[in-house]
Motif scaffolding. Structure first.
Motif: not given
Length: 187
Positions: A158-180
Motif C-alpha cells: 500500500e505504501r511503496t511509491d514508484h521511487a522506492k520500487l525503482k531502487e529495487s528494479l534492474i534494467f534488462l531490455y529497452p523494450d519487449f521486442k528486444a527481450y523477445f
C-alpha cells in the motif's frame, strides 16, 4: 511484418531449435499430461512431445485481464499471450485447457499499481520480470526490468511509491521486442 506474425515466427523458430529427439526418445518439449490436441503424436503414454497450437485467446480475454490488472497491455504483449498455446519452459505455460491461468499467476498488485506488468520469472534465481507501462517513462517506456521476488514481497503493497520500487528494479531490455528477440530468436 505485423507483430503477431513476428511473435509467431519467433515461437516457431525457438520450438524448432530445440525439437531434436535423442536416441533414447527424449526431447526438450516432452512433458507429462499433454492434452490430445497438443500432442505431436496421439499416444496413451504419460509423457508426450507437445506442439504449438494456435491460441483461442482473444481481445475479450485480454480486455478482461487488463481490467483486472488496471493496466493497458502493449500490443507486443497482447500478441505474445494470444498467438500460440505452448509449454515453453522460459515463460508461463499456456495450455489449451487453461490458456491464461499461468499468465494470471504472474499478477502482483504492487507492480501493477505502479505501472509495471509482470510477465515472466527467472525460476533459477527467483526474479520477476516486468514491463514498464508508465506513459511518463520517457525513453524507457516499455522497458523490461527484473526484481528479486523476496525484495518485492518485502515492500509494503500500500505504501511503496514508484521511487522506492525503482531502487529495487534492474534494467534488462529497452523494450519487449528486444527481450523477445534475445530470448526466442538469438538465444
Amino acid at each position: 511484418m505485423e507483430i503477431r506474425d513476428y511473435i509467431k515466427q519467433g515461437f516457431e523458430t525457438y520450438y524448432a531449435k530445440y525439437s531434436q529427439v535423442t536416441e533414447e526418445g527424449f526431447c526438450r518439449w516432452m512433458r507429462p499430461d499433454v492434452p490430445a490436441e497438443m500432442k505431436v503424436v496421439d499416444t496413451d503414454e504419460e509423457w508426450s512431445i507437445w506442439k504449438l497450437v494456435p491460441s483461442v485467446v482473444n481481445e475479450d480475454h485480454i480486455g478482461a485481464m487488463e481490467e483486472e490488472y488496471g493496466l493497458t497491455f502493449p500490443e507486443w504483449y497482447k500478441a505474445f499471450i494470444s498467438t500460440y498455446h505452448h509449454y515453453f519452459d522460459i515463460i508461463p505455460e499456456q495450455a489449451v485447457d487453461e490458456p491464461l491461468d499461468n499468465v494470471r499467476n504472474m499478477y502482483n498488485p504492487l507492480l501493477c499499481r505502479l505501472g509495471y506488468l509482470p510477465f515472466t520469472w527467472d525460476e533459477e534465481y527467483g526474479k520477476i520480470w516486468c514491463i514498464d507501462l508508465r506513459e511518463d517513462a520517457g525513453e524507457g517506456y516499455g522497458a523490461i526490468y527484473e526484481i528479486e521476488h523476496e525484495t518485492l514481497f518485502d515492500l509494503d503493497e500500500e505504501r511503496t511509491d514508484h521511487a522506492k520500487l525503482k531502487e529495487s528494479l534492474i534494467f534488462l531490455y529497452p523494450d519487449f521486442k528486444a527481450y523477445f528477440d534475445h530470448t526466442f530468436l538469438e538465444g
